[in-house]
Structures are given as structure tokens and as C-alpha cells.
Design a protein around this motif. Structure first.
Motif, PDB file in Angstrom:
ATOM      1  N   ASP A   1       0.856  -1.183   0.000  1.00  0.00           N
ATOM      2  CA  ASP A   1       0.000   0.000   0.000  1.00  0.00           C
ATOM      3  C   ASP A   1       0.894   1.236   0.000  1.00  0.00           C
ATOM      4  OD1 ASP A   1      -1.981  -1.851   0.398  1.00  0.00           O
ATOM      5  OD2 ASP A   1      -2.480  -1.215   2.437  1.00  0.00           O
ATOM      6  N   ILE A   2       0.411   2.312  -0.583  1.00  0.00           N
ATOM      7  CA  ILE A   2       1.224   3.537  -0.580  1.00  0.00           C
ATOM      8  C   ILE A   2       1.479   4.006   0.850  1.00  0.00           C
ATOM      9  CG2 ILE A   2       1.326   5.957  -1.306  1.00  0.00           C
ATOM     10  CD1 ILE A   2      -0.063   5.223  -3.836  1.00  0.00           C
TER      11      ILE A   2
ATOM     12  N   GLN B   1      -1.489  11.498   4.177  1.00  0.00           N
ATOM     13  CA  GLN B   1      -1.379  12.016   2.823  1.00  0.00           C
ATOM     14  C   GLN B   1      -2.114  13.355   2.712  1.00  0.00           C
ATOM     15  OE1 GLN B   1      -3.274   9.442  -0.213  1.00  0.00           O
ATOM     16  NE2 GLN B   1      -4.004  11.383  -0.978  1.00  0.00           N
TER      17      GLN B   1
ATOM     18  N   GLY C   1       0.599  16.392  -9.663  1.00  0.00           N
ATOM     19  CA  GLY C   1       0.491  15.702 -10.937  1.00  0.00           C
ATOM     20  C   GLY C   1       0.729  16.557 -12.168  1.00  0.00           C
TER      21      GLY C   1
ATOM     22  N   ARG D   1       7.967  10.281 -17.012  1.00  0.00           N
ATOM     23  CA  ARG D   1       7.250  11.285 -16.239  1.00  0.00           C
ATOM     24  C   ARG D   1       6.922  10.722 -14.861  1.00  0.00           C
ATOM     25  NH1 ARG D   1       1.166  13.626 -17.540  1.00  0.00           N
ATOM     26  NH2 ARG D   1       0.764  14.456 -15.443  1.00  0.00           N
TER      27      ARG D   1
ATOM     28  N   LEU E   1      -0.514   7.303 -18.808  1.00  0.00           N
ATOM     29  CA  LEU E   1       0.427   6.960 -17.734  1.00  0.00           C
ATOM     30  C   LEU E   1       0.083   5.571 -17.221  1.00  0.00           C
ATOM     31  CD1 LEU E   1       0.666  10.212 -15.544  1.00  0.00           C
ATOM     32  CD2 LEU E   1       2.200   9.433 -17.351  1.00  0.00           C
TER      33      LEU E   1
ATOM     34  N   ILE F   1      -2.155   4.353 -13.160  1.00  0.00           N
ATOM     35  CA  ILE F   1      -2.925   5.359 -12.425  1.00  0.00           C
ATOM     36  C   ILE F   1      -4.172   5.744 -13.192  1.00  0.00           C
ATOM     37  CG2 ILE F   1      -1.452   7.207 -13.361  1.00  0.00           C
ATOM     38  CD1 ILE F   1      -2.228   8.610 -10.558  1.00  0.00           C
TER      39      ILE F   1
ATOM     40  N   ILE G   1      -4.850   8.849 -17.426  1.00  0.00           N
ATOM     41  CA  ILE G   1      -4.207  10.165 -17.568  1.00  0.00           C
ATOM     42  C   ILE G   1      -3.328  10.171 -18.821  1.00  0.00           C
ATOM     43  CG2 ILE G   1      -2.848  11.912 -16.362  1.00  0.00           C
ATOM     44  CD1 ILE G   1      -5.265  10.896 -14.762  1.00  0.00           C
TER      45      ILE G   1
ATOM     46  N   ILE H   1      -2.526  16.146 -14.437  1.00  0.00           N
ATOM     47  CA  ILE H   1      -3.649  15.334 -13.966  1.00  0.00           C
ATOM     48  C   ILE H   1      -4.920  16.177 -13.875  1.00  0.00           C
ATOM     49  CG2 ILE H   1      -4.541  13.934 -12.077  1.00  0.00           C
ATOM     50  CD1 ILE H   1      -1.800  12.893 -11.588  1.00  0.00           C
TER      51      ILE H   1
ATOM     52  N   LEU I   1      -5.655  10.476  -2.992  1.00  0.00           N
ATOM     53  CA  LEU I   1      -5.129   9.384  -3.805  1.00  0.00           C
ATOM     54  C   LEU I   1      -5.413   8.070  -3.092  1.00  0.00           C
ATOM     55  CD1 LEU I   1      -3.339   8.384  -6.205  1.00  0.00           C
ATOM     56  CD2 LEU I   1      -1.397   8.588  -4.648  1.00  0.00           C
TER      57      LEU I   1
ATOM     58  N   GLY J   1      -4.486   4.388  -2.696  1.00  0.00           N
ATOM     59  CA  GLY J   1      -3.289   3.650  -3.065  1.00  0.00           C
ATOM     60  C   GLY J   1      -3.121   2.288  -2.432  1.00  0.00           C
ATOM     61  N   ARG J   2      -4.206   1.695  -1.965  1.00  0.00           N
ATOM     62  CA  ARG J   2      -4.068   0.356  -1.396  1.00  0.00           C
ATOM     63  C   ARG J   2      -3.705  -0.620  -2.505  1.00  0.00           C
ATOM     64  NH1 ARG J   2      -8.873   0.969   1.348  1.00  0.00           N
ATOM     65  NH2 ARG J   2      -9.737  -0.722   0.095  1.00  0.00           N
ATOM     66  N   SER J   3      -2.888  -1.592  -2.136  1.00  0.00           N
ATOM     67  CA  SER J   3      -2.412  -2.524  -3.160  1.00  0.00           C
ATOM     68  C   SER J   3      -3.512  -3.497  -3.594  1.00  0.00           C
ATOM     69  CB  SER J   3      -1.197  -3.290  -2.650  1.00  0.00           C
ATOM     70  OG  SER J   3      -1.550  -4.068  -1.528  1.00  0.00           O
TER      71      SER J   3
ATOM     72  N   GLN K   1      -2.171  -4.551 -14.628  1.00  0.00           N
ATOM     73  CA  GLN K   1      -1.197  -4.138 -13.624  1.00  0.00           C
ATOM     74  C   GLN K   1      -1.929  -3.522 -12.433  1.00  0.00           C
ATOM     75  OE1 GLN K   1       1.222  -0.587 -14.729  1.00  0.00           O
ATOM     76  NE2 GLN K   1      -0.323  -0.228 -16.306  1.00  0.00           N
ATOM     77  N   ARG K   2      -1.186  -3.340 -11.353  1.00  0.00           N
ATOM     78  CA  ARG K   2      -1.771  -2.665 -10.196  1.00  0.00           C
ATOM     79  C   ARG K   2      -2.117  -1.228 -10.558  1.00  0.00           C
ATOM     80  NH1 ARG K   2       1.441  -1.205  -4.552  1.00  0.00           N
ATOM     81  NH2 ARG K   2      -0.049   0.361  -3.818  1.00  0.00           N
TER      82      ARG K   2
ATOM     83  N   ILE L   1      -3.528   2.544  -9.071  1.00  0.00           N
ATOM     84  CA  ILE L   1      -3.965   3.449  -8.017  1.00  0.00           C
ATOM     85  C   ILE L   1      -4.885   4.469  -8.686  1.00  0.00           C
ATOM     86  CG2 ILE L   1      -1.879   3.114  -6.672  1.00  0.00           C
ATOM     87  CD1 ILE L   1      -0.806   5.710  -7.716  1.00  0.00           C
TER      88      ILE L   1
ATOM     89  N   VAL M   1      -6.785   8.500  -8.352  1.00  0.00           N
ATOM     90  CA  VAL M   1      -6.869   9.759  -7.628  1.00  0.00           C
ATOM     91  C   VAL M   1      -8.307  10.257  -7.686  1.00  0.00           C
ATOM     92  CG1 VAL M   1      -6.039  11.020  -9.662  1.00  0.00           C
ATOM     93  CG2 VAL M   1      -5.991  12.131  -7.435  1.00  0.00           C
TER      94      VAL M   1
END
Lengths: 263, 263
Positions: free
Chosen positions: A69-70, A91, A96, A125, B27, B30, B64, B70, B94, B96-98, B124-125, B127, B129
DNA sequence: AGAATAGTGTCTCTTAGACATTATTAC
DNA sequence: GTAATAATGTCTAAGAGACACTATTCT
């Protein structure tokens, strides 16, 4: 367990290995930066790192491991720089803008020997997520990371030139802190366990950048019923000795949860 | 110009092309989700989309573009769903939990014909916002996206089952909204140009989920000196006709900037 | 007239803010 | 004692909250 520790240690002691492994180890295109705040009894300070070669400073930060997790990744970053296992952090914003690391190349010239995959990874980026942490400054053992040789506390009005948009990140953190002040456990996480009313007041004055009336502050805080007064007085000055206070943790957090009224 | 428009149109009308191009266009890892809020005079509503095949709903969102900030990417997303060019919106967190998209695969089974690169990109994982937007509900022309067939306003107490963590995203947006209420231009962005004091009060009652005293609310708002009273009254009911008000935009935004006191 | 809702006024209690007074302590 | 800082008290004005009264409109 000890293997994991060793492999991690290796990674963290060799910049080239670190970047070569980055592609597999970290999420692409995102980093985290931490505005770690402490209070030394006089001023709010932020923990900064100085780049090894040039006189440019930066916030503690890093990348996000693919499996974490972040929040957890940031906890690891802050722990690595401060030595603290338990800490309050949160956070506050994702930065961005597409141009936010336009100047990054400059600082990475010396890594031209990297494989093209690693080089591409670094030069893509990047967006970054800002966190702030509130820590007891006396418990912190500042420790530089792979890219830096100094890690130290700097007062907010003495910030040196900072890399990229790190100045903006700090400014944003402080604005957030002020606006959310009634919902944040600032006192209990920045003051030592026992403190005087003057220290408590000075902390809020530092955060708000404005003077508060002594009598009114004292009356208000006592009325909130979150403080335990100790009869042991602080000695030393040529004047009346102040009481020492301690937060009643349960009552304190209850007030903070409901955003009830320090200021 | 018209070429750009055409190519964009093509991308947005074919899901397979969209995902095949995603790797180069967006991107990695995200996304953004928008909690678009409107007020219909009775209730706060949020704009939701329904998946094409199953009865699962979701927030408007997207990826994005590599070249855009963003904020700008989100503006494009919200504009595409609402038709609005000018709008008030702001990032709030944001996520961001995995494990936040652990169940995503289920909804993507039908895309197994995708190239492995595209398949990997989607799987892919991710996240995401969270942004919220405040819009004039009567100006919005809801429009579904590539993945959905319904786009409509739903009252907050009638939310259907939502995909992934979208319920949590909405809840977090509303908590943020309540806490920052004094710093957000809620009234001017949710109410029609001319409105009654009752509508104004009801809007705040909806947001805060609590009843307010009529007399005190009126006295307080008038004292803020942000309202222009019009002598044209609203007719229709078997009772005294209320005045219509309009915000003095300059004074209103000045108050909001300083966080001065609606509640 | 009566019902419904709007606009305004009044009362009390609490709080904010400015400031004054008293209490300790080291010298 | 004096200087310095702490703790507490006092006064006033402003605001919050509860509630009452008057005004307007349609049936």
C-alpha cells in the motif's frame, strides 16, 4: 528474514543496483515525498536531505514497492530517515503536473552508465504524492539516504533552495495543516510528553504564524478537558514556575476526531 | 484540428483500439475518478455510470494522458460526461491500497483477445486519484462512456452497488466536503443563479445531514454580506412569496478564500 | 378565516478578546 | 525589594441557539 534484510541492505547501499532493480521493484512513474515536521520548543522544523555533490536540498522520499500500500511504503520511507517505528502521518496531496520534473535530467547525468531500461525508468514522467508526518523531534535519529550526505532539521523560515517542486510541497503541507488544524493531533504528536502551557501556546502560534492572547489560550485549553495537570513544577527561571501538563490521550483524540475547537 | 478530433473519436468508439493504444497514450498504473455532485433543489446527487452487461455502477473516470497535467486530464473526463466546459473541481485523495482492484479481472474477461501487452497494461496494479466536482445540475447533459450504457444522477441515499472501492471514494469525498465546507464555493456552484433562502438552507442541510434553524440561518447569511436580494418574488404557493437571491460573486469568493463562516 | 411558508425580532447563554490583578521564583 | 513570567479574574461585545411574532399569499 535476515536474508530479506540483507538483500534490502544491498539494494540500499548501491545506487546502480538500486536503479537497475527499480523497474521490477517499484510502481512506475510515481514517488512519494514526506514533509516530516518536528517542534524543538521554539520552532517548527522540517527534516531535509542535502544532495551529495551540489548544494541542493530535498524532502525525504522514495518510490512505491509494487506489493505495498502507498501508506505502508511511505511509512517505510519515514522510518528509514527517522528511525521511528510508530508515527503519525497522513497524505495531503498528489502533485500531478506534467512539467514537475522537467529539470530532473540535470541531476541524473552521472547515471548514464545505466542500462537503457533503467535509464528510461528514471526518466519517465513522475508524479509524486505528498505526505506529512508529525514526530517528536527528540526521538528522531536523522539518517541520509543513498543520494544524500546530510539529513537534518531546518526551521521553516530558513529553508534552503529545494529540488524540483519541493518548496511547493512544503507550502501546501503547511496550508493543509492550518486548515485541518482542528482535526489533527498536532499537540500530542509534536510536544514532549510533559509540557508547559507556554510551549503549547507557542506551538500553535508557530503553526498559525500569529500571536495569541495568553490568558484566553489558557482558559480555552483548560476548558476542553483534555489536559492533566501535574503538581511537579518546572524550575529554573527567575520567575514563577509553570505547571507541567500532559494530554489525556483518550479525551484528546476524541476531541480531535470531532474537530472540536482549538482555534 | 479536425484530424485530431477524428482520431480521438475513433479511439473513444472502439474499446479494443482504446486498450491497445492505452500503453502508449496513458500513464501506467494510475486512473482518476470523479465524484460529480449536483443539487436538484431537493437532494444532493452524484453522477453515476452503469456497466453495459451487469448491474454494477461506477464513477466517471479514466486514465491520464501522458502529456497532460492530472488536473487537465480530469477536466477532460468530467467534460466528456457532463458536456460542461467550465466547472469547479478539486482533487481530494489518492487511493493507493495494493488490493484496491483485486477483483478487476472479473470485469475484463471479455477482453481476452487483447494483445498480451494491452492485457498486461490493464491488469497491472492501479492506483486512482479522487476528484470531486460541483456542477449546476440543470446544465449537465449526462453521457455514458465506452464501457457503460447509462449515465444518470443518483441521490446519495439511493446509491446502487458500486464497482471496486467507488463507494469508499464517494464517502471520502463527502467527508472532505463537510470538513472543508467553509473553504469551498458550494453555494455558488450548486445553486441556480437565483435561489430562495430556503433552497440555500436546504442545500447546507443536505450536505451536513442535519437540520438548521431557519431564523438563525437567514440572519447569519444576510450578515455575511454576500447576497444580492432581488425584488422579483417567486410566486406559486399558497403562502408568502420568498425573495430571490443571487450571490455577489466577488464578495462570495473573498469569503470562501478566507474560510469565513457559513457553519 | 385558515393554512402554509417567509421575514424579522427577542431573549438567554456562551464565547472571544482585551486587559487587569495576583502569585511565584531567582536574584 | 525587583524583574520576570505564570495563573487567574473581569469586563464588554459579539454570536449561537431557541423560539415568538408578524407578513404575505392562496384557497
Amino acid at each position: 528474514m535476515s536474508n530479506e534484510h540483507n538483500s534490502s541492505l544491498t539494494l540500499e547501499t548501491n545506487i546502480f543496483e538500486y536503479f537497475e532493480a527499480a523497474k521490477d521493484r517499484f510502481l512506475p512513474g510515481i514517488s512519494a515525498d514526506a514533509v516530516i515536521l518536528g517542534y524543538d520548543g521554539q520552532h517548527i522544523k522540517v527534516l531535509l536531505l542535502k544532495a551529495q555533490d551540489v548544494d541542493i536540498w530535498m524532502l525525504p522520499g522514495g518510490f512505491i514497492e509494487k506489493e505495498y500500500d502507498i501508506d505502508i511504503a511511505v511509512h517505510r520511507i519515514v522510518k528509514a530517515r527517522t528511525g521511528l517505528e510508530e508515527l503519525y502521518f497522513q497524505q495531503f496531496k498528489l502533485f500531478g503536473r506534467s512539467d514537475r520534473n522537467a529539470h530532473k535530467q540535470e541531476h541524473l547525468k552521472k547515471f548514464q552508465e545505466l542500462s537503457s531500461a533503467a535509464h528510461d525508468w528514471i526518466n519517465q514522467r513522475f508524479i509524486t504524492v505528498g505526505y506529512f508526518a508529525l514526530v517528536h523531534i527528540e526521538d528522531v535519529a536523522p539518517k541520509p539516504d543513498l543520494f544524500t550526505n546530510i539529513c537534518e532539521w531546518v526551521a521553516l523560515d530558513q529553508l534552503p533552495p529545494l529540488i524540483l517542486d519541493h518548496q511547493e510541497i512544503i507550502d501546501t503541507a503547511l496550508t493543509y495543516l492550518r486548515r485541518q488544524l482542528n482535526y489533527l493531533p498536532v499537540g500530542i504528536n509534536l510536544l514532549p510528553e510533559r509540557f508547559t502551557m507556554s510551549q503549547f501556546q507557542n506551538l500553535y502560534e508557530e503553526i498559525l504564524k500569529q500571536k495569541l492572547d495568553r490568558g484566553n489560550f489558557q482558559r480555552k485549553m483548560l476548558k476542553l478537558d483534555i489536559l492533566i495537570r501535574h503538581e511537579k513544577l518546572k524550575k529554573g527561571g527567575a520567575h514563577k514556575a509553570p505547571y507541567l501538563y500532559e494530554f489525556d490521550s483518550d479525551k484528546y483524540h476524541e476531541k480531535v476526531r470531532n474537530g472540536i475547537g482549538f482555534i
